[in-house]
Design an enzyme around this catalytic site. Sequence first.
Site, short mmCIF file in Angstrom:
data_model
loop_
_atom_site.label_atom_id
_atom_site.label_comp_id
_atom_site.label_asym_id
_atom_site.label_seq_id
_atom_site.Cartn_x
_atom_site.Cartn_y
_atom_site.Cartn_z
CD GLU A 61 19.64 -14.54 4.88
OE1 GLU A 61 20.49 -14.29 5.75
OE2 GLU A 61 19.81 -14.29 3.67
NE ARG A 70 -8.57 12.28 0.76
CZ ARG A 70 -8.29 13.55 0.65
NH1 ARG A 70 -8.40 14.35 1.70
NH2 ARG A 70 -7.89 14.05 -0.50
CD GLN A 101 -16.38 -2.64 -8.40
OE1 GLN A 101 -16.06 -2.36 -9.54
NE2 GLN A 101 -17.46 -3.34 -8.11
#
Length: 381
Positions: free
Chosen positions: A244, A270, A281
């Site tokens: 798992e 945007r 930055q």
Amino acid sequence: MDFALTEEQRLLAQTVETFATRELNQDLTERDAAGTFPAQAWRKCAGIGLTGLTVPEEYGGAGADAVTTMAAMEALGYGCRDNGLIFSLNAHLWAGTMPIVRYGTEQQRQHYLPQCCDGSLILAHAATEPGAGSDALSLTTTATRKGEGWLLNGSKTFVTNAPVAGALVVFAATDPAAKFAGLSAFLVDANTPGLRVGRPIGTMGLRTAPIAEVFFEDCPVSPEGLLGAPGAGMALFNSTMQTERALILASAVGTLRRNLERCIDHARARRQYGRPIGAFQAVAHRLVEMKLRLETARLLLYRLGWLLDHGQPAELDVCLVKLHISEAFVQSGLDAITIHGGYGYTAEYEVERDLRDAIGSRLYSGTSDIQRNIAASLLGL
């Protein structure tokens, strides 16, 4: 080490990605808010072989090796935005079918595995208790002899798939005084008298994955219900956890890739102060860090797959993969929200849901601190 996928593996990944994008995301925001398990989507996953991905072909599965499985699950995580559905699928595969594949009798395999593969049977793994999580030796659920069979008494919690499961892999103490040698595993059908599933447990994320408590009150188990040998439960539990932890976050690598691409698109589109926010930055550096996490996560994942497929020792690598991907999943989720600003905090943009879903990865299958503890011990510390 050659990490390049074969042409067959690439085709499988592309098929899964296309399928998931088209078929598994309908009404997701509403389903997440309501905590609704997508039964129809589960059946669709079964239709292309995902519910029996690692089950041998003679029982109806695909018989996929580790790298092939990782490639398919990464593609699923990229195309499917429903992390709850993927989590349910992971629980079914690694903690459900694989113990039967490895430890089941031929009769058990013939009875359960074909149904697991065709989607008609969902499996759950009942090990965790209110007082026993990673410490499996502290569990108090007991299996006492009655004739040739057993009676189960006790309770389990955080059982993924319990409300929809047709059968459960249940861990119980058959000889509490023997400690690790007194733990056994059983296959119990969900309609067995004395087995009761509690109300669903509401969670912060992964809301479409049904989770509940399970109670056993003189629940009878036939001799054929024993999974593996009496007292072999600890070995079975450890094997299940290894599998798992190795595979459960392969899908998260796909989600990391999807989120990075979406954030880059947003940073280009945007605009603030007359230029794209990606030109700042603070935003650009976050995107670079997201890219770095994605690539290191993928390298660790497929290196582990190579080790597993070549029969190499991989216990330490399993811990590192679980630890690194889960932490990367959470941090990149935080960065994605920061990059999207106020929009990232809204349900409409779906960014916040990935973060809620990611946080659980630091807890299930052994917490991040448990992985650090195991890794430290393997380093001789």
